[in-house]
Design an enzyme around this catalytic site. Sequence first.
Site, PDB file in Angstrom:
ATOM      1  N   LYS A  22      18.720  40.331   2.085  1.00  0.00           N
ATOM      2  CA  LYS A  22      19.538  39.560   3.047  1.00  0.00           C
ATOM      3  C   LYS A  22      19.823  38.158   2.511  1.00  0.00           C
ATOM      4  CE  LYS A  22      17.375  37.376   6.628  1.00  0.00           C
ATOM      5  NZ  LYS A  22      17.620  35.921   6.771  1.00  0.00           N
ATOM      6  N   ASN A  23      18.765  37.497   2.037  1.00  0.00           N
ATOM      7  CA  ASN A  23      18.934  36.087   1.670  1.00  0.00           C
ATOM      8  C   ASN A  23      19.639  35.903   0.327  1.00  0.00           C
ATOM      9  OD1 ASN A  23      17.856  35.397   4.075  1.00  0.00           O
ATOM     10  ND2 ASN A  23      15.842  34.844   3.294  1.00  0.00           N
ATOM     11  N   ARG A  91      21.876  30.181  10.458  1.00  0.00           N
ATOM     12  CA  ARG A  91      21.905  28.992   9.594  1.00  0.00           C
ATOM     13  C   ARG A  91      22.499  29.281   8.221  1.00  0.00           C
ATOM     14  NH1 ARG A  91      19.246  24.426  10.397  1.00  0.00           N
ATOM     15  NH2 ARG A  91      19.110  24.273   8.139  1.00  0.00           N
ATOM     16  N   CYS A 115      15.977  25.763  15.052  1.00  0.00           N
ATOM     17  CA  CYS A 115      15.667  27.119  15.513  1.00  0.00           C
ATOM     18  C   CYS A 115      14.166  27.201  15.737  1.00  0.00           C
ATOM     19  CB  CYS A 115      16.162  28.168  14.525  1.00  0.00           C
ATOM     20  SG  CYS A 115      15.238  28.205  13.019  1.00  0.00           S
ATOM     21  N   ARG A 120      14.693  22.132  10.822  1.00  0.00           N
ATOM     22  CA  ARG A 120      15.606  22.592   9.779  1.00  0.00           C
ATOM     23  C   ARG A 120      16.852  21.714   9.598  1.00  0.00           C
ATOM     24  NH1 ARG A 120      16.020  29.020   9.841  1.00  0.00           N
ATOM     25  NH2 ARG A 120      16.324  28.697   7.608  1.00  0.00           N
ATOM     26  N   PRO A 121      16.655  20.508   9.075  1.00  0.00           N
ATOM     27  CA  PRO A 121      17.808  19.622   8.846  1.00  0.00           C
ATOM     28  C   PRO A 121      18.678  20.098   7.685  1.00  0.00           C
ATOM     29  CG  PRO A 121      15.810  18.640   7.964  1.00  0.00           C
ATOM     30  CD  PRO A 121      15.391  19.930   8.621  1.00  0.00           C
ATOM     31  N   ASP A 123      20.118  17.561   5.581  1.00  0.00           N
ATOM     32  CA  ASP A 123      20.348  16.321   4.824  1.00  0.00           C
ATOM     33  C   ASP A 123      20.476  16.566   3.318  1.00  0.00           C
ATOM     34  OD1 ASP A 123      17.586  17.033   5.277  1.00  0.00           O
ATOM     35  OD2 ASP A 123      17.019  15.191   4.224  1.00  0.00           O
ATOM     36  N   LEU A 124      19.730  17.522   2.789  1.00  0.00           N
ATOM     37  CA  LEU A 124      19.790  17.751   1.334  1.00  0.00           C
ATOM     38  C   LEU A 124      21.134  18.371   0.930  1.00  0.00           C
ATOM     39  CD1 LEU A 124      16.145  19.072   0.785  1.00  0.00           C
ATOM     40  CD2 LEU A 124      17.050  16.798   0.229  1.00  0.00           C
ATOM     41  N   ASP A 306       8.300  33.359   4.428  1.00  0.00           N
ATOM     42  CA  ASP A 306       8.851  34.513   5.142  1.00  0.00           C
ATOM     43  C   ASP A 306       7.877  35.693   5.217  1.00  0.00           C
ATOM     44  OD1 ASP A 306      11.129  33.078   5.619  1.00  0.00           O
ATOM     45  OD2 ASP A 306      12.307  34.009   4.022  1.00  0.00           O
ATOM     46  N   ARG A 398      18.468  41.328  12.672  1.00  0.00           N
ATOM     47  CA  ARG A 398      19.110  40.301  11.832  1.00  0.00           C
ATOM     48  C   ARG A 398      18.745  40.497  10.367  1.00  0.00           C
ATOM     49  NH1 ARG A 398      18.490  34.284  13.612  1.00  0.00           N
ATOM     50  NH2 ARG A 398      19.636  34.235  11.667  1.00  0.00           N
TER      51      ARG A 398
END
Length: 419
Positions: A22-23, A91, A115, A120-121, A123-124, A306, A398
Amino acid sequence: MEKLVIEGGHALKGEVRVSGSKNAALPVLAATLLTDDECVLRNIPRLRDTMTMVKLLRSLGKTIDIGKDSVTVSKGPSNHVAEYKLVSTMRGSFCVLGPLLAKLGKAKVSLPGGCVIGIRPVDLHIKGIKALGAKIDFDSGYVVASAHRLKGNHMYLGGGFGSSVLATANVMMAATLADGETIIESAACEPEIEDLANFLMAMGAKIKGKGTPQIAVQGVKKLHGANFRISSDRIEAGTFILLAAALRSNITIRETNFMHLLALLDKLEEAGMRFEKEYNLIRLKCSRHLKPTSITTFPYPGFPTDLQAQFMALMAMTPGVSVITDKVYPDRFIHIAELNRMGASIRREGSNAIVEGVKTLHGAPVMASDLRASSALIIAGLAAKGKTEIHRIYHLERGYENLDEKLATMGAKIYREKE
Ligand code: EPU
């Protein structure tokens, strides 16, 4: 809505094939925005998240044909706005920012928000895209990025919790069409980033250092279409391994690369498990008694966050004390309360969970709070005495392709019922 009903205590036998990752699939699908040519992707898992990405790409003007064995993506993006209603549900959608901006010179992408696993920002992501010379504004919950042409730069992309997988993906994709060379320091080393780099290189990108913390991208004028096969899902494979360990079942996991699971296998060997590893498969040799074993999650090649919840489920039924620490998402512990409802004895102390393993868990009605917490509850339910009902299983859909069917073919007593 459906719930999962599990009758615990039945050992598994046989073998299972792991689906595509998935990822890896999500950023690879996003990368098709970098070209107008046709891309043919194989081994894309049929999941809610990959189908959300398909919807998002269609909303951006791509044409997508979902065949039996492949997903064909064609046409260029014609719209630069990634709407809140799609980005907020997943996300992973935020990684359309880099490719859209590189291809169209502008992108307006909804901020994804937090979430249940943490704040979970992004900014990066923003820092990296800005370093490539983009102008960034924030408007009513959207990131608005523009650049006539991106320019390569040398940047440090590490954050307070280490490298970021999708920020590395976003910047790497944007850099493929930038002027000159981009060097990303503290880049994510996850196999999913290697998959993305391999796909981008198949499209004509010039990338060095994939799988290492320093990635160098030499920008090119144009990318072309490519055929690509997504690697198998290491988290799904790890989930099956932990499940079989909990049931002391010597199953075989096929279509998996054990090199991507070394941190997990090492910890399980410390706990007393043995494995036969061959190209593309892992055979489990379970020990009747496991030792309590502590883990700390880190970015790859460390123990994956995970698999933290699933490892906790195993330790919850391994007598003795183990400590579980999450250094990637220090708040990813919502599953503790649900595991405790099944008779586990786990308490949270800051970013540590202290697990006092018990001999047996007991079936109970429980609630899935996120994707990996759902699979932890399945592990607990399959090993527990009695019946477990798992509610809100849409989280599971998901990220795991046909998980309950795969388990049923190995002898698990698991079925769906209407709520
Ligand atoms: N972080 C920041 N700023 C940023 C980005 C991240 O501080 O701009 C922090 C995060 O809050 C976290 C850490 O950095 O503490 C690592 O987050 P990362 O950015 O690597 O996570 P991600 O790329 O958003 C991907 C996976 C997650 C997985 C993490 C970590 C996808 C679609 N998602 O998320 O997968 O947990 O990497 O390995 O690839 C899952 O599949 O269940 C899942 C949550």
